[in-house]
Design an enzyme around this catalytic site. Structure first.
Site, PDB file in Angstrom:
ATOM      1  CE  LYS A 252      54.697  42.713 113.114  1.00 45.78           C
ATOM      2  NZ  LYS A 252      53.372  42.213 113.446  1.00 45.78           N
TER       3      LYS A 252
ATOM      4  CD  GLN B 205      50.955  43.290 116.060  1.00 50.68           C
ATOM      5  OE1 GLN B 205      51.611  43.576 115.075  1.00 50.68           O
ATOM      6  NE2 GLN B 205      51.147  42.174 116.736  1.00 50.68           N
TER       7      GLN B 205
ATOM      8  CG  ASP C   8      50.153  39.328 109.646  1.00 49.12           C
ATOM      9  OD1 ASP C   8      51.382  39.211 109.745  1.00 49.12           O
ATOM     10  OD2 ASP C   8      49.460  40.032 110.406  1.00 49.12           O
TER      11      ASP C   8
END
Ligand code: NAP
Length: 291
Positions: A52, A96, A119
């Site tokens: 990422k 994460q 997200d």
């Protein structure tokens, strides 16, 4: 049969994002800034987060990696989230997953400012998605929609069977496919481990989105001719011929199913790269909302 090439499509989207960043900065806007929080050293999580960060560099974003110890308490992690919520330079951030067992993931997700939740996991953003309001879509379902869109695949009135109801893939994908919007307007059946007539449903499906995490689960005899197949599954299986010692396997038995499909995603190179680029799309959207 046409391969839905996620690698090529995601590269096209990346190029578009990189161009937009240049224009945004030229117009006096800020450089989009994504922060990623990594708790502990889980091998897959480290790989994903590093990818990422690399993706951000490639399109001209700023990125920050916040590395935290596996033993961090829930309270301390929530404080880190709060800092990122308040950091005016950070446009969006992700935590994460999975988190260590002593931390309540849902509590952490709920603590993220929905305006920075790139997200798209916060209930407020999932609710907005369901209501067809502008929001950050979860990365994998968004990548699937973009792939269908870029290949101009007809979805209206089609029977779409989604296999798997996870909060990050199956459930949101089923909502998106059922919305009054393109891609969408499908008649959706959301299936899971308690579904008793999966074979029958799959055989009737015009579009299959497989996200259950069981390698080669869907075979050629289970699908009809002309089906569109989106294989989300990525299970690591031992492969001694690979340097890494493993290869990625989808939920669909490619050899058999591709003979009947009109369109199909490969694994790897299908949904995976589309997921990665979707996070960049959301971060760009976050930065633009500040202009
Ligand atoms: P998950 O949380 O592991 O859940 C799996 C889902 O599949 C559950 O809803 C489960 O039903 C259902 N399921 C299990 N066995 C089934 C069966 N025999 N018949 C029908 N449904 C069944 O799912 P996930 O996190 O979405 O991951 C799914 C796969 O996608 C994994 O391989 C993952 O690595 C991959 N993935 C790939 C990407 C990408 O970017 N390519 C992104 C995310 C995930 P119950 O709810 O009843 O337990």
């Amino acid at each position: 049969m046409i391969i839905l090439d996620g690698k090529k499509t995601s590269q096209e989207i990346r190029n578009e994002i990189a161009e937009e960043v240049k224009t945004l900065v030229k117009k006096g806007g800020k450089t989009p800034h994504l922060a990623a929080v990594l708790v502990g050293n889980n091998g897959a999580s480290v790989t994903y987060v590093n990818a990422k960060v690399k993706d951000c560099e490639e399109v001209g974003f700023k990125s920050t990696l916040v590395k935290l110890s596996e033993t961090i308490s829930e309270k301390e992690l929530l404080e880190e989230v709060d800092k990122l919520n308040k950091d005016e330079d950070v446009d969006g951030f992700i935590v994460q997953l999975p988190l260590p067992k002593h931390i309540d993931e849902q509590k952490v997700i709920m603590a993220i400012d929905p305006a920075k939740d790139v997200d798209g996991f916060h209930p407020q953003n999932l609710g907005r998605m369901a209501l067809n309001l502008p929001t950050y879509l979860p990365a994998t379902p968004m990548g699937i929609m973009d792939l269908l869109d870029r290949y101009n695949i007809e979805t209206g009135g089609k029977h779409c069977v989604v296999v798997g109801r996870s909060h990050i893939v199956g459930l949101p994908a089923s909502i998106l496919m059922g919305r009054n919007h393109y891609p969408g307007n499908a008649t959706v059946t959301l299936t899971h481990s308690r579904t008793t007539n999966l074979k029958e449903l799959l055989k009737d499906a015009d579009i299959i989105i497989a996200a259950l995490g069981k390698p080669d689960f869907i075979t050629g005899d289970m699908v009809k001719d002309g089906v569109v197949v989106i294989d989300v599954g990525t299970t690591r299986v031992v492969d001694k011929t690979k340097k890494s010692g493993y290869k990625l396997k989808g939920d669909v038995e490619f050899e058999g199913v591709s003979k009947k499909a009109s369109y199909i995603t490969p694994v790897p190179g299908g949904v995976g790269p589309m997921t990665r680029v979707s996070l960049l799309k959301n971060t760009l959207m976050a930065a633009r909302s500040k202009m």
